[in-house]
Enzyme design. Sequence first.
Site, mmCIF file in Angstrom:
data_model
loop_
_atom_site.group_PDB
_atom_site.id
_atom_site.type_symbol
_atom_site.label_atom_id
_atom_site.label_comp_id
_atom_site.label_asym_id
_atom_site.label_seq_id
_atom_site.Cartn_x
_atom_site.Cartn_y
_atom_site.Cartn_z
ATOM 1 N N CYS A 11 0.861 -1.177 0.000
ATOM 2 C CA CYS A 11 0.000 0.000 0.000
ATOM 3 C C CYS A 11 0.903 1.234 0.000
ATOM 4 O O CYS A 11 2.119 1.117 0.010
ATOM 5 C CB CYS A 11 -0.896 -0.045 1.234
ATOM 6 S SG CYS A 11 -2.505 0.695 0.952
ATOM 7 N N CYS A 83 -3.996 -0.253 -3.150
ATOM 8 C CA CYS A 83 -4.355 1.096 -3.593
ATOM 9 C C CYS A 83 -3.663 1.371 -4.920
ATOM 10 O O CYS A 83 -2.659 0.737 -5.241
ATOM 11 C CB CYS A 83 -3.954 2.132 -2.544
ATOM 12 S SG CYS A 83 -2.178 2.241 -2.268
ATOM 13 N N CYS A 90 4.854 0.505 -7.507
ATOM 14 C CA CYS A 90 5.490 -0.722 -7.033
ATOM 15 C C CYS A 90 6.713 -1.000 -7.897
ATOM 16 O O CYS A 90 6.672 -0.796 -9.108
ATOM 17 C CB CYS A 90 4.500 -1.889 -7.127
ATOM 18 S SG CYS A 90 5.161 -3.425 -6.471
#
Length: 139
Positions: A11, A83, A90
């Site tokens: 997240c 999210c 990422c």
Amino acid sequence: MSNKPILYFLCTGNSCRSQMAEGLGKEILGDEWDVHSAGIEAHGLNPKAVEMMNEIGIDISDQESSIIDPEILNNTQLVITLCGDARENCPVLPKGVKSEHWGLVDPAKAEGTEEEVNQVFRDVRDEIKNRLMELKGRK
């Protein structure tokens, strides 16, 4: 590291959604998965997340807010982003790592009375629990 496959919840700040997912994941999938969570940044453990997890008998107060650990990421079998920010920012996943995206409302941004805010946390917590039960059924 254990011999179990690693499940990594990611997240933005690793303070609410991913922390609740880690606690629920350990409770629901702990016999099958080595469950971790992290964030693009570390914002600290949200006290409201701890409170709402305590409501269902899961203590996450010892969990720490941390940033993504490359060693864990490189050994993960499944990454679940919670999210859009985590999905977009990422790091590139190693070959063979599966990923899923569970777009969940950020309960830390909930507004209203304390009860209304608590309900947003409960809704997100319960959504994570339901998705984890589905994941358990898929294995």
